[in-house]
Design an enzyme around this catalytic site. Structure first.
Site, PDB file in Angstrom:
ATOM      1  N   ASN A  77     -26.824   1.086  32.998  1.00  0.00           N
ATOM      2  CA  ASN A  77     -26.593   1.096  31.553  1.00  0.00           C
ATOM      3  C   ASN A  77     -25.550   0.045  31.181  1.00  0.00           C
ATOM      4  OD1 ASN A  77     -27.111   2.687  29.037  1.00  0.00           O
ATOM      5  ND2 ASN A  77     -24.915   3.164  29.150  1.00  0.00           N
TER       6      ASN A  77
ATOM      7  N   ASP B  88     -25.992   1.963  17.651  1.00  0.00           N
ATOM      8  CA  ASP B  88     -25.337   1.954  16.336  1.00  0.00           C
ATOM      9  C   ASP B  88     -25.376   0.519  15.826  1.00  0.00           C
ATOM     10  OD1 ASP B  88     -23.224   0.977  17.976  1.00  0.00           O
ATOM     11  OD2 ASP B  88     -22.037   2.794  17.739  1.00  0.00           O
TER      12      ASP B  88
ATOM     13  N   GLU C  18     -27.324   3.986  23.231  1.00  0.00           N
ATOM     14  CA  GLU C  18     -26.102   4.260  22.457  1.00  0.00           C
ATOM     15  C   GLU C  18     -26.162   3.521  21.121  1.00  0.00           C
ATOM     16  OE1 GLU C  18     -22.573   3.424  24.780  1.00  0.00           O
ATOM     17  OE2 GLU C  18     -23.455   4.270  26.600  1.00  0.00           O
TER      18      GLU C  18
ATOM     19  N   HIS D 162     -25.149  -1.440  20.895  1.00  0.00           N
ATOM     20  CA  HIS D 162     -24.054  -1.451  19.916  1.00  0.00           C
ATOM     21  C   HIS D 162     -24.107  -2.803  19.204  1.00  0.00           C
ATOM     22  CE1 HIS D 162     -22.373   2.249  21.418  1.00  0.00           C
ATOM     23  NE2 HIS D 162     -22.300   1.777  22.639  1.00  0.00           N
TER      24      HIS D 162
ATOM     25  N   GLU E  97     -21.833  -0.509  32.747  1.00  0.00           N
ATOM     26  CA  GLU E  97     -21.034  -1.685  32.359  1.00  0.00           C
ATOM     27  C   GLU E  97     -20.401  -2.415  33.534  1.00  0.00           C
ATOM     28  OE1 GLU E  97     -18.275  -0.193  29.417  1.00  0.00           O
ATOM     29  OE2 GLU E  97     -19.869   0.079  27.935  1.00  0.00           O
TER      30      GLU E  97
HETATM   31  C1  XIL Z   1     -17.047   5.761  23.820  1.00  0.00           C
HETATM   32  C2  XIL Z   1     -16.891   7.044  23.032  1.00  0.00           C
HETATM   33  O1  XIL Z   1     -17.780   6.996  21.943  1.00  0.00           O
HETATM   34  C3  XIL Z   1     -15.473   7.194  22.546  1.00  0.00           C
HETATM   35  O2  XIL Z   1     -15.277   8.471  21.969  1.00  0.00           O
HETATM   36  C4  XIL Z   1     -14.480   7.008  23.685  1.00  0.00           C
HETATM   37  O3  XIL Z   1     -13.169   6.997  23.180  1.00  0.00           O
HETATM   38  C5  XIL Z   1     -14.759   5.715  24.431  1.00  0.00           C
HETATM   39  O4  XIL Z   1     -16.100   5.682  24.867  1.00  0.00           O
HETATM   40  N1  XIL Z   1     -20.076   2.362  26.075  1.00  0.00           N
HETATM   41  C6  XIL Z   1     -20.312   3.580  26.663  1.00  0.00           C
HETATM   42  C7  XIL Z   1     -19.828   4.820  26.008  1.00  0.00           C
HETATM   43  O5  XIL Z   1     -21.007   3.654  27.699  1.00  0.00           O
HETATM   44  O6  XIL Z   1     -19.474   5.805  26.948  1.00  0.00           O
HETATM   45  C8  XIL Z   1     -18.660   4.528  25.084  1.00  0.00           C
HETATM   46  O7  XIL Z   1     -18.327   5.728  24.404  1.00  0.00           O
HETATM   47  C9  XIL Z   1     -19.001   3.414  24.132  1.00  0.00           C
HETATM   48  C10 XIL Z   1     -19.315   2.150  24.880  1.00  0.00           C
END
Ligand code: XIL
Length: 358
Positions: free
Chosen positions: A208, A276, A274, A245, A167
């Site tokens: 990422n 969802d 990741e 996401h 990020e």
């Molecule tokens: C999130 C986790 O799911 C949570 O439990 C935590 O509080 C915050 O981080 N991008 C990422 C992940 O790269 O590491 C993040 O995970 C979600 C967004």
């Protein structure tokens, strides 16, 4: 290591013993012919493995004692990402004092159950321990290098993919995100990747990020141009992770496949790291899986949690299992999409021999 360790597509073809009339005649010579696998794979990991890919989930160390959770996780997935336990605040809570207790819990659970682990993440503006948040300039730059070296040494040769930098781009401008790491100098990202390559030459090194899914968005172009520049200058980078996401503000875009293809064309693997989807539309999930399957360098998909109740965005019910561990419609659509993938490489059927009459 890597996705190639997943069983090859050839395992879809079974040898069938054909005795038939020969058996009736007491002829013991059995003919071995291939038949298509009797049924599609019945779990996400096995279904993905048919095309040489993996299907993973985020795992939380605090839930490894929940048997409903571990039963689903163990059955369905063949790749694991630590949801928080390999982050900077977890692995180096005090400067130069590394702690891998919870990271190793997840790593050992995964490996003991035949799964691989994606490393997440080494350099990030968020979830930094307090000591790092207060550093700047060359002290922070050196602390970042020391952190990458310390964590990667612990897992040297054991982690096929590392999210080296997470990020680092701004959401709207397509430029770099302002952060303490960015303020150490624009070269911080390439320094992180060069450090990581030297620390574990066997690991594939990933950048990422989220909101790099829509090809027309400035952030996507910013990351694309960085990867292109790294490849042209020989900065070691092997993969791009698209977090995935998806929600009303960041919807699944119709040009997602184009984005995956364009990153892959730069000579890097791509992965959905990741995933969802707010509301977990079965159609959207299937489209996402089919986009990955259409890109040969899309090596795998990871969903960001097991059940909706495990999700960091649980109110969006964005995952494949409901809070009771039941398979949702999106689960079935993902499994079906994975099962209809063309095996890669396509198995070559052996011609069926014609029994010679005796
Ligand atoms: C999130 C986790 O799911 C949570 O439990 C935590 O509080 C915050 O981080 N991008 C990422 C992940 O790269 O590491 C993040 O995970 C979600 C967004």
């Amino acid at each position: 290591m890597g996705a190639n360790a997943i069983p090859s597509p050839g395992t879809r073809w079974r040898r069938a013993l054909v005795a038939g009339a020969l058996g009736a005649l007491g002829v013991t010579t059995a003919l071995s012919v291939p038949v298509p696998a009797d049924a599609a794979a019945s779990t996400l990991g096995a279904a993905a493995a048919q095309s040489g890919r993996y299907f993973g989930t985020a795992i939380s160390a605090g839930k490894l004692g929940d048997s409903a959770y571990t039963t689903i996780a163990n059955r369905e997935f063949n790749m694991v990402t630590a949801e928080n336990e390999m982050k900077i605040d977890a692995t180096e809570p005090n400067q130069n004092q590394f702690n891998f207790t919870n990271a190793d819990r997840i790593y050992n659970w995964a490996v003991q159950n035949g799964k691989q682990v994606r490393g997440h993440t080494l350099a990030w503006y968020s979830q930094q321990p307090g000591w790092m948040q207060s550093l700047s300039g060359s002290a922070l730059r050196q602390a970042m290098i020391n952190h990458i070296n310390g964590v990667m040494a612990h897992y040297k040769g054991k982690i096929p993919y590392w999210d080296v930098v997470n990020e680092a781009f701004d959401d709207s401008t397509g430029g770099r995100r302002d952060s303490n790491l960015q303020r150490t100098g624009n070269d911080w990202i390439e320094v992180a990747f060069r450090t990581a390559r030297a620390a574990d030459p066997a690991a594939k090194l990933c950048y990422n990020d989220y909101n790099i899914d829509n090809w027309s968005w400035a952030k996507t172009q910013g990351v694309y141009n960085m990867v292109k520049d790294f490849k042209s200058r020989g900065v070691p980078i092997d993969c791009v992770g698209l977090q995935g996401h998806f929600n009303s503000g960041s919807p699944y875009p119709s040009n997602y496949r184009t984005t995956l293809q364009n990153f892959a064309a730069l000579g890097v693997d791509v992965a959905i790291t990741e995933l969802d989807v707010e509301g977990a539309s079965a159609t959207t999930y299937a489209n996402i899986v089919n986009d990955c399957l259409a890109v040969s360098r899309c090596v795998g998909i990871t969903v960001w949690g097991v059940r909706d109740s495990d999700s960091w965005r649980s109110s969006q019910t964005p995952l494949l299992f409901d809070g009771n561990g039941n398979k949702k419609a999106a689960y079935t659509s993902v499994l079906n999409a994975l099962n209809s993938a063309t095996p890669n490489p396509t198995p070559t059927p052996t011609p069926t021999p014609t029994p010679t009459p005796t």
